[in-house]
Write a protein that holds these residues in place. Sequence first.
Motif, PDB file in Angstrom:
ATOM      1  N   VAL A 190       0.832  -1.201   0.000  1.00 44.70           N
ATOM      2  CA  VAL A 190       0.000   0.000   0.000  1.00 44.70           C
ATOM      3  C   VAL A 190       0.866   1.251   0.000  1.00 44.70           C
ATOM      4  CG1 VAL A 190      -1.756   1.243   1.288  1.00 44.70           C
ATOM      5  CG2 VAL A 190      -1.870  -1.224   1.103  1.00 44.70           C
ATOM      6  N   ASN A 191       1.992   1.200   0.720  1.00 40.12           N
ATOM      7  CA  ASN A 191       2.887   2.354   0.755  1.00 40.12           C
ATOM      8  C   ASN A 191       3.733   2.397  -0.519  1.00 40.12           C
ATOM      9  OD1 ASN A 191       4.716   4.335   1.379  1.00 40.12           O
ATOM     10  ND2 ASN A 191       4.894   3.710   3.515  1.00 40.12           N
ATOM     11  N   PRO A 192       3.689   3.486  -1.297  1.00 37.97           N
ATOM     12  CA  PRO A 192       4.421   3.522  -2.567  1.00 37.97           C
ATOM     13  C   PRO A 192       5.936   3.407  -2.415  1.00 37.97           C
ATOM     14  CG  PRO A 192       2.861   5.315  -2.435  1.00 37.97           C
ATOM     15  CD  PRO A 192       2.873   4.690  -1.099  1.00 37.97           C
ATOM     16  N   ILE A 193       6.475   3.822  -1.258  1.00 41.66           N
ATOM     17  CA  ILE A 193       7.929   3.687  -1.063  1.00 41.66           C
ATOM     18  C   ILE A 193       8.320   2.207  -1.050  1.00 41.66           C
ATOM     19  CG2 ILE A 193       9.740   3.968   0.638  1.00 41.66           C
ATOM     20  CD1 ILE A 193       9.402   6.471  -0.670  1.00 41.66           C
ATOM     21  N   TYR A 194       7.509   1.387  -0.367  1.00 47.70           N
ATOM     22  CA  TYR A 194       7.798  -0.048  -0.363  1.00 47.70           C
ATOM     23  C   TYR A 194       7.658  -0.627  -1.758  1.00 47.70           C
ATOM     24  CZ  TYR A 194       7.664   0.175   4.709  1.00 47.70           C
ATOM     25  OH  TYR A 194       7.930   0.484   6.007  1.00 47.70           O
ATOM     26  N   SER A 195       6.684  -0.101  -2.527  1.00 52.48           N
ATOM     27  CA  SER A 195       6.551  -0.546  -3.917  1.00 52.48           C
ATOM     28  C   SER A 195       7.823  -0.237  -4.695  1.00 52.48           C
ATOM     29  CB  SER A 195       5.369   0.157  -4.586  1.00 52.48           C
ATOM     30  OG  SER A 195       4.160  -0.343  -4.121  1.00 52.48           O
ATOM     31  N   ALA A 196       8.364   0.977  -4.476  1.00 54.33           N
ATOM     32  CA  ALA A 196       9.578   1.362  -5.209  1.00 54.33           C
ATOM     33  C   ALA A 196      10.741   0.455  -4.825  1.00 54.33           C
ATOM     34  CB  ALA A 196       9.916   2.821  -4.914  1.00 54.33           C
ATOM     35  N   LEU A 197      10.857   0.137  -3.526  1.00 52.30           N
ATOM     36  CA  LEU A 197      11.961  -0.741  -3.105  1.00 52.30           C
ATOM     37  C   LEU A 197      11.791  -2.139  -3.691  1.00 52.30           C
ATOM     38  CD1 LEU A 197      12.482   0.391   0.559  1.00 52.30           C
ATOM     39  CD2 LEU A 197      13.810   0.937  -1.453  1.00 52.30           C
ATOM     40  N   SER A 198      10.556  -2.629  -3.728  1.00 49.59           N
ATOM     41  CA  SER A 198      10.318  -3.939  -4.340  1.00 49.59           C
ATOM     42  C   SER A 198      10.657  -3.916  -5.822  1.00 49.59           C
ATOM     43  CB  SER A 198       8.862  -4.346  -4.162  1.00 49.59           C
ATOM     44  OG  SER A 198       8.503  -4.296  -2.825  1.00 49.59           O
ATOM     45  N   LEU A 199      10.345  -2.764  -6.471  1.00 49.77           N
ATOM     46  CA  LEU A 199      10.674  -2.657  -7.900  1.00 49.77           C
ATOM     47  C   LEU A 199      12.189  -2.690  -8.100  1.00 49.77           C
ATOM     48  CD1 LEU A 199       9.428  -2.351 -10.661  1.00 49.77           C
ATOM     49  CD2 LEU A 199       9.683   0.084 -10.455  1.00 49.77           C
ATOM     50  N   ALA A 200      12.931  -2.047  -7.202  1.00 54.30           N
ATOM     51  CA  ALA A 200      14.399  -2.106  -7.293  1.00 54.30           C
ATOM     52  C   ALA A 200      14.882  -3.545  -7.153  1.00 54.30           C
ATOM     53  CB  ALA A 200      15.021  -1.221  -6.211  1.00 54.30           C
ATOM     54  N   MET A 201      14.275  -4.279  -6.210  1.00 51.03           N
ATOM     55  CA  MET A 201      14.650  -5.689  -6.041  1.00 51.03           C
ATOM     56  C   MET A 201      14.323  -6.490  -7.306  1.00 51.03           C
ATOM     57  SD  MET A 201      16.024  -7.413  -3.681  1.00 51.03           S
ATOM     58  CE  MET A 201      16.733  -8.907  -4.329  1.00 51.03           C
ATOM     59  N   LEU A 250       1.369   3.194 -10.855  1.00 46.49           N
ATOM     60  CA  LEU A 250       1.009   2.860 -12.234  1.00 46.49           C
ATOM     61  C   LEU A 250       2.242   2.894 -13.137  1.00 46.49           C
ATOM     62  CD1 LEU A 250      -2.003   2.874 -11.627  1.00 46.49           C
ATOM     63  CD2 LEU A 250      -2.325   4.474 -13.454  1.00 46.49           C
ATOM     64  N   LEU A 251       3.052   3.951 -12.985  1.00 42.55           N
ATOM     65  CA  LEU A 251       4.278   4.042 -13.796  1.00 42.55           C
ATOM     66  C   LEU A 251       5.224   2.889 -13.484  1.00 42.55           C
ATOM     67  CD1 LEU A 251       4.974   7.846 -13.744  1.00 42.55           C
ATOM     68  CD2 LEU A 251       4.514   6.465 -15.721  1.00 42.55           C
ATOM     69  N   MET A 252       5.311   2.528 -12.171  1.00 42.45           N
ATOM     70  CA  MET A 252       6.171   1.402 -11.794  1.00 42.45           C
ATOM     71  C   MET A 252       5.684   0.110 -12.442  1.00 42.45           C
ATOM     72  SD  MET A 252       6.865   1.820  -7.817  1.00 42.45           S
ATOM     73  CE  MET A 252       7.167   3.376  -7.059  1.00 42.45           C
ATOM     74  N   SER A 253       4.371  -0.074 -12.518  1.00 40.39           N
ATOM     75  CA  SER A 253       3.849  -1.292 -13.130  1.00 40.39           C
ATOM     76  C   SER A 253       4.176  -1.335 -14.613  1.00 40.39           C
ATOM     77  CB  SER A 253       2.343  -1.378 -12.930  1.00 40.39           C
ATOM     78  OG  SER A 253       2.032  -1.317 -11.568  1.00 40.39           O
ATOM     79  N   ILE A 254       4.170  -0.151 -15.257  1.00 42.46           N
ATOM     80  CA  ILE A 254       4.553  -0.119 -16.675  1.00 42.46           C
ATOM     81  C   ILE A 254       6.012  -0.553 -16.835  1.00 42.46           C
ATOM     82  CG2 ILE A 254       4.899   1.414 -18.624  1.00 42.46           C
ATOM     83  CD1 ILE A 254       2.455   2.935 -17.701  1.00 42.46           C
ATOM     84  N   GLU A 255       6.872  -0.085 -15.898  1.00 44.32           N
ATOM     85  CA  GLU A 255       8.272  -0.521 -15.943  1.00 44.32           C
ATOM     86  C   GLU A 255       8.389  -2.037 -15.777  1.00 44.32           C
ATOM     87  OE1 GLU A 255      10.956   1.487 -16.356  1.00 44.32           O
ATOM     88  OE2 GLU A 255       9.617   3.164 -16.689  1.00 44.32           O
ATOM     89  N   LEU A 256       7.537  -2.574 -14.905  1.00 45.68           N
ATOM     90  CA  LEU A 256       7.529  -4.029 -14.691  1.00 45.68           C
ATOM     91  C   LEU A 256       7.199  -4.762 -15.991  1.00 45.68           C
ATOM     92  CD1 LEU A 256       7.992  -5.484 -12.034  1.00 45.68           C
ATOM     93  CD2 LEU A 256       5.551  -5.692 -11.775  1.00 45.68           C
ATOM     94  N   VAL A 309      16.619   5.178 -12.794  1.00 44.16           N
ATOM     95  CA  VAL A 309      15.158   5.260 -12.824  1.00 44.16           C
ATOM     96  C   VAL A 309      14.572   5.136 -11.422  1.00 44.16           C
ATOM     97  CG1 VAL A 309      13.100   4.118 -13.691  1.00 44.16           C
ATOM     98  CG2 VAL A 309      15.012   4.478 -15.194  1.00 44.16           C
ATOM     99  N   MET A 310      15.161   4.247 -10.608  1.00 36.48           N
ATOM    100  CA  MET A 310      14.615   4.078  -9.258  1.00 36.48           C
ATOM    101  C   MET A 310      14.866   5.302  -8.402  1.00 36.48           C
ATOM    102  SD  MET A 310      13.029   1.568  -9.558  1.00 36.48           S
ATOM    103  CE  MET A 310      12.338   1.866  -7.966  1.00 36.48           C
ATOM    104  N   ALA A 315      13.471   7.193 -20.785  1.00 36.19           N
ATOM    105  CA  ALA A 315      12.896   8.464 -21.231  1.00 36.19           C
ATOM    106  C   ALA A 315      11.435   8.574 -20.825  1.00 36.19           C
ATOM    107  CB  ALA A 315      13.036   8.576 -22.738  1.00 36.19           C
ATOM    108  N   GLU A 316      10.728   7.440 -20.949  1.00 38.56           N
ATOM    109  CA  GLU A 316       9.306   7.436 -20.603  1.00 38.56           C
ATOM    110  C   GLU A 316       9.116   7.693 -19.118  1.00 38.56           C
ATOM    111  OE1 GLU A 316       8.150   3.927 -19.409  1.00 38.56           O
ATOM    112  OE2 GLU A 316       6.441   4.967 -18.555  1.00 38.56           O
ATOM    113  N   ALA A 317      10.000   7.133 -18.290  1.00 37.29           N
ATOM    114  CA  ALA A 317       9.896   7.374 -16.849  1.00 37.29           C
ATOM    115  C   ALA A 317      10.128   8.845 -16.548  1.00 37.29           C
ATOM    116  CB  ALA A 317      10.902   6.503 -16.108  1.00 37.29           C
ATOM    117  N   ALA A 318      11.111   9.466 -17.251  1.00 44.23           N
ATOM    118  CA  ALA A 318      11.388  10.885 -16.995  1.00 44.23           C
ATOM    119  C   ALA A 318      10.180  11.739 -17.337  1.00 44.23           C
ATOM    120  CB  ALA A 318      12.612  11.317 -17.794  1.00 44.23           C
ATOM    121  N   VAL A 319       9.609  11.519 -18.538  1.00 46.30           N
ATOM    122  CA  VAL A 319       8.465  12.331 -18.950  1.00 46.30           C
ATOM    123  C   VAL A 319       7.255  12.046 -18.057  1.00 46.30           C
ATOM    124  CG1 VAL A 319       6.846  12.729 -20.809  1.00 46.30           C
ATOM    125  CG2 VAL A 319       9.239  12.576 -21.295  1.00 46.30           C
TER     126      VAL A 319
END
Lengths: 179, 108
Positions: free
Chosen positions: A26-37, B39-45, A66-67, B79-83
């Motif tokens: 639910v917390n977007p920061i944890y989402s970002a860390l998971s995405l980095a992993m 949503l943007l993170m999911s697109i990266e996924l 990006v992260m 680039a897409e993440a930046a924009v």
Amino acid sequence: MTADAFLFWFLAFVTVVSGLSVILMVNPIYSALSLAMTMIGVAAIFVTLNAYFLAGVQLIVYAGAVMVLFVMVLMLFDLKHEIQAFTRGRLTGAIKIASVGILSGLIVGAVTMGLKTPVVITASSDVAAAPTVDTTRALAENLFIKNVLGFEVLGVMLLVIAVGAVALSRSKGGTHARD
Amino acid sequence: MLETSIFTEITLNHYLVLSAIMFSLGMAGVLLRRNLIVLLMSIELMLNAVNISFVAFSHYMGKIDGQVMVFFVMTIAAAEAAVGLALAVSIFKRFKEVNIRFFEHLKG
């Protein structure tokens, strides 16, 4: 079980679990860390596929740049309390989950159907037996000889996007708007 | 015999199934979440899932073109993440909110 197989299953587990936690936290920061992993797991998968240069680029560009961009933008926002992280509505939610399930079922079904065709299997066993070539050198030769036009176009596109991002922040309502 | 070789012998299909699972996770994130950044993170996924299948095909077919395509996809994704994040910041400045539930100006 060989080391290769164990490595694949371990990396697949790490990648899928951290990918799942990207959309479940639910917390977007944890989402970002998971995405980095997830990015680090994908880079390790690239290493198992002998794509060493791409693994490095994946680590630097995704897990690095990006992260950092994502986390920095998250820090700009005040997101201590998030209202409704997930979509409302039981019916629409069920429809969305069902559509995702149908898509993944289709892809997995197509892949397992492709298992039966001999073309893929012979090609894979053929290459697996061959010694590993220097993929970075081959990648550079392909990129700068065969695909050099695409490379140049990509550079122009990056310039356009840099100018566009600056223009966006300078426009009315942007972060650095002119008064 | 077949069941045991699935677990011990890693083929192209394993990577393709992994890629499909990750793509579906990203799609579920785009459909189910309401935070613009997530949503943007999911697109990266999803882009990463496609990259895995490109590299797997490149490795098992013995051709390097797939890796060149992954190189291009990575550039475009950065680039897409930046924009996208620049747009998210300006949207946040306007609406004071990143939940897409509150973006109703385009509703008819």
